[in-house]
Scaffold this motif. Structure first.
Motif, PDB file in Angstrom:
ATOM      1  N   UNK A 249       0.400  -1.747  -0.176  1.00  0.00           N
ATOM      2  CA  UNK A 249       0.147  -0.084   0.152  1.00  0.00           C
ATOM      3  C   UNK A 249       0.771   1.608  -0.067  1.00  0.00           C
ATOM      4  N   UNK A 250       2.001   1.055   1.344  1.00  0.00           N
ATOM      5  CA  UNK A 250       3.041   2.567   1.307  1.00  0.00           C
ATOM      6  C   UNK A 250       3.512   2.288  -0.440  1.00  0.00           C
ATOM      7  N   UNK A 254       1.624   3.998  -3.366  1.00  0.00           N
ATOM      8  CA  UNK A 254       2.350   5.259  -3.134  1.00  0.00           C
ATOM      9  C   UNK A 254       0.596   5.421  -2.075  1.00  0.00           C
ATOM     10  N   UNK A 255      -0.212   4.634  -1.378  1.00  0.00           N
ATOM     11  CA  UNK A 255      -1.141   5.000  -0.957  1.00  0.00           C
ATOM     12  C   UNK A 255      -0.791   5.307   1.017  1.00  0.00           C
ATOM     13  N   UNK A 256      -1.608   5.790   1.273  1.00  0.00           N
ATOM     14  CA  UNK A 256      -2.169   6.881   3.235  1.00  0.00           C
ATOM     15  C   UNK A 256      -2.126   5.451   4.015  1.00  0.00           C
ATOM     16  N   UNK A 257      -1.481   5.592   4.961  1.00  0.00           N
ATOM     17  CA  UNK A 257      -3.361   5.054   6.166  1.00  0.00           C
ATOM     18  C   UNK A 257      -4.884   4.758   5.554  1.00  0.00           C
ATOM     19  N   UNK A 258      -4.965   5.627   4.995  1.00  0.00           N
ATOM     20  CA  UNK A 258      -5.994   5.214   4.609  1.00  0.00           C
ATOM     21  C   UNK A 258      -7.156   4.468   3.667  1.00  0.00           C
ATOM     22  N   UNK A 299      -3.018 -16.796  -5.662  1.00  0.00           N
ATOM     23  CA  UNK A 299      -1.581 -16.675  -6.249  1.00  0.00           C
ATOM     24  C   UNK A 299      -1.728 -15.910  -7.729  1.00  0.00           C
ATOM     25  N   UNK A 300      -2.314 -15.634  -8.638  1.00  0.00           N
ATOM     26  CA  UNK A 300      -2.853 -14.215  -9.400  1.00  0.00           C
ATOM     27  C   UNK A 300      -2.622 -12.894  -8.532  1.00  0.00           C
ATOM     28  N   UNK A 301      -3.625 -13.407  -7.563  1.00  0.00           N
ATOM     29  CA  UNK A 301      -3.548 -11.655  -6.688  1.00  0.00           C
ATOM     30  C   UNK A 301      -2.418 -11.347  -7.263  1.00  0.00           C
ATOM     31  N   UNK A 302      -1.440 -12.661  -5.753  1.00  0.00           N
ATOM     32  CA  UNK A 302      -0.626 -11.463  -5.354  1.00  0.00           C
ATOM     33  C   UNK A 302       0.870 -11.019  -6.493  1.00  0.00           C
ATOM     34  N   UNK A 303       0.529 -11.927  -7.912  1.00  0.00           N
ATOM     35  CA  UNK A 303       1.237 -11.848  -8.659  1.00  0.00           C
ATOM     36  C   UNK A 303       0.302 -10.236  -9.259  1.00  0.00           C
ATOM     37  N   UNK A 304      -0.340 -10.167  -9.788  1.00  0.00           N
ATOM     38  CA  UNK A 304      -0.423  -8.530 -10.056  1.00  0.00           C
ATOM     39  C   UNK A 304      -0.719  -7.569  -9.291  1.00  0.00           C
ATOM     40  N   UNK A 305      -0.431  -8.014  -7.527  1.00  0.00           N
ATOM     41  CA  UNK A 305      -0.567  -6.468  -6.943  1.00  0.00           C
ATOM     42  C   UNK A 305       0.932  -6.413  -6.855  1.00  0.00           C
ATOM     43  N   UNK A 310      -3.099   0.457 -10.466  1.00  0.00           N
ATOM     44  CA  UNK A 310      -3.542   1.979 -10.052  1.00  0.00           C
ATOM     45  C   UNK A 310      -4.564   1.469  -9.330  1.00  0.00           C
ATOM     46  N   UNK A 311      -5.028   2.026  -7.941  1.00  0.00           N
ATOM     47  CA  UNK A 311      -5.064   1.647  -6.925  1.00  0.00           C
ATOM     48  C   UNK A 311      -6.482   1.641  -7.284  1.00  0.00           C
ATOM     49  N   UNK A 312      -7.351   1.869  -7.673  1.00  0.00           N
ATOM     50  CA  UNK A 312      -8.750   1.117  -8.223  1.00  0.00           C
ATOM     51  C   UNK A 312      -8.127  -0.627  -8.464  1.00  0.00           C
ATOM     52  N   UNK A 313      -7.514  -0.727  -9.220  1.00  0.00           N
ATOM     53  CA  UNK A 313      -7.338  -2.252  -9.515  1.00  0.00           C
ATOM     54  C   UNK A 313      -7.064  -2.907  -8.287  1.00  0.00           C
TER      55      UNK A 313
END
Length: 526
Positions: A249-250, A254-258, A299-305, A310-313
């Motif tokens: 996230x950080x 590039x996200x914040x706590x929210x 596994x697919x989600x981890x690979x995607x991250x 983008x944040x929405x994705x």
């Protein structure tokens, strides 16, 4: 429509409804605290190892204490135990409030208080599960268990997002303060519950004996071994996403706590959606198929991250992760529940929780160390690849069906004694004498081997079979239990499925009378 209505039937009972709402409030507060602590650690240190230590500190106590907690849930007043646990958790959050106000947080203090909070979670998990049959009628037990799972995921959806927003807008002190208030709400609900006092029972288990009995069952149950193996392999590999999500996230997004709270909230919302569609998935996939699907999707989600989407994705991906995660949790927990008899359910589920949290702890620390060396993206890709590989291999080790009838059969007659026996006298040697034709011996021994597992699960610490040297047709089954009380408990533990195995054994016995059963009492040493 009838099934949908019946699923919420337990909520018509005021006691269950009040406790259920209280658990949602309490779990929401816990998620708020966890989000605040995880994000606060990223302010104190940018090291992946330090960030992963928060996750490890939360799960390690459950790994270490789940089994003793399961024993305590069986032998203590569960209502009083839960109140004490809530006071402990409230004290932890109160300390976090004071440290935040004084701006005295350190890596060590945050990890230490998270660890103490994990102790409370370790004690609470088996106890909450154990009280459910006390809150609803037996016919509504499965629906009540499902509602508890739904409640946890409601809290998972609301708590992280609310925690992130509170932390970003009001600061850490007030965020932890909200958690303290949530525990007060739970305590009030538990004080309102007038739990009937347990009647004195000479066969009530004490901690050491109950602890050993639970371990003996877990050691002898091959079906439970399969569930534990599949759970460990899945969660050890999948833990990377939880250990590294604050850094994802950080640093990657590039996200914040929210935003971090929104990501965790998305997991909770996805889990609720997954719980809704699970009945349809079960119509098309076996438990093994569901677990493999959960592994591939995770596994697919981890690979995607790993590719910093983008944040929405990323939020969308976490919704999918939540559905996959609840699928794995529900599948494994459901199989575990189906293969466990009531008398040892709390302790065996505690063993399951130990393996689950051990896998999460070891995985979190390992993936944090790996990320410190190769970076977060490569670590996520590595764990994703490992999860796919292990998921495909483990798929060959089939989960048990859980179709056996584990209701006590109560078909054993009371043992004959010349005089009353002190319940703590032991050990006790039990012998059963069969007469078996030579041509049936091999098949008899094969069925008897299945019966030996039942004897060990229900209390025997040693088992054997021998033949009479003077008359080989005479076969002697023998086993030992710790005490006379343990053997009397064994009478109450034999299930209908076990009785069916015993009936198979009796098919090979020749003679008009039933096999002779003898009990030999050991002399306790001074």
């Amino acid at each position: 429509m009838n099934d949908q209505r019946s699923a919420f039937a337990p909520l018509r009972q005021t006691l269950f409804a009040v406790i259920w709402v209280a658990t949602i409030v309490g779990n929401t507060g816990s998620f708020i605290r966890d989000v605040a602590s995880a994000w606060l650690m990223t302010d104190l240190s940018s090291s992946p190892v330090a960030v992963a230590m928060v996750q490890a500190a939360a799960t390690l106590p459950v790994f270490l204490l789940a089994i003793p907690a399961g024993v305590l849930a069986d032998i203590l007043d569960r209502r009083k135990l839960l109140i004490g646990i809530q006071l402990l958790l409230a004290s932890v959050s109160a300390c976090l409030v004071l440290l935040s106000l004084a701006d005295m947080h350190t890596v060590a203090s945050l990890v230490a208080l998270t660890f103490v909070g994990g102790i409370g979670a370790a004690l609470m998990g088996p106890t909450w599960q154990a009280i459910v049959p006390e809150l609803v009628e037996r016919k509504e037990l499965k629906d009540a268990v499902a509602l508890n799972s739904l409640g946890v995921n409601i809290a998972r959806a609301v708590g992280p997002a609310l925690g992130g927003l509170l932390l970003a807008s009001l600061g850490a002190a007030l965020t932890y303060g909200v958690d303290v208030i949530s525990y007060m709400f739970v305590i009030a609900a538990l004080l309102w519950w007038r739990r009937p006092k347990a009647q004195p029972d000479a066969l009530t288990e004490r901690f050491p004996g109950a602890f050993r009995a639970g371990l003996r069952y877990a050691r002898a149950s091959r079906e439970l071994h399969v569930v534990l193996l599949r759970a460990f392999l899945f969660f050890a590999m999948a833990s990377a996403v939880w250990a590294l999500l604050p850094l994802v996230a950080r640093e990657l997004l590039n996200g914040d706590a929210g935003f971090y709270g929104i990501l965790l909230g998305a997991v909770g919302l996805g889990a609720i959606g997954g719980a809704v569609i699970m009945p349809r998935l079960r119509n098309h996939l076996s438990p093994d198929g569901l677990l493999l699907m959960a592994a591939l999707v995770t596994a697919a989600v981890m690979g995607f991250l790993a590719f910093a989407p983008p944040k929405w994705a990323a939020v969308s991906a976490l919704l999918v992760l939540g559905a996959a995660w609840i699928t794995a949790l529900t599948t494994l927990n459901g199989v575990a529940q189906a293969i466990l008899p009531n008398w040892v359910r709390g302790r065996s589920l505690a063993v399951y929780l130990t393996v689950f949290n051990g896998a999460m702890t070891a995985g979190s620390l390992s993936w944090g160390a790996i990320a410190a060396g190769i970076g977060v993206p490569l670590t996520l890709l590595s764990s994703a690849g490992g999860l796919v590989l292990i998921g495909l291999i483990a798929h060959r080790v089939k989960l048990p069906t859980g179709d056996d009838d584990l209701v006590p059969s109560n078909h054993w007659p009371e043992p004959l004694t010349a005089a009353p026996v002190q319940i703590d006298r032991g050990p006790v040697l039990i012998q059963i004498e069969y007469r078996v034709a030579a041509e049936n011996r091999a098949e008899f021994l094969k069925v008897l081997a299945r019966l030996s597992s039942e004897r060990r699960r229900d209390g025997a610490y040693v088992w054997g079979v021998a033949e009479d040297s003077a008359d080989p047709a005479v076969m002697l089954e023998w086993f030992q239990v710790e005490s006379w009380a343990e053997h009397l408990r064994q009478h109450k533990r034999v299930s209908k499925a076990d009785a069916d195995i015993q009936q198979e054994v009796l098919r090979f016995h020749q003679g008009q009378q039933a096999p002779a059963v003898r009990h030999y009492l050991g002399f306790n040493r001074a």
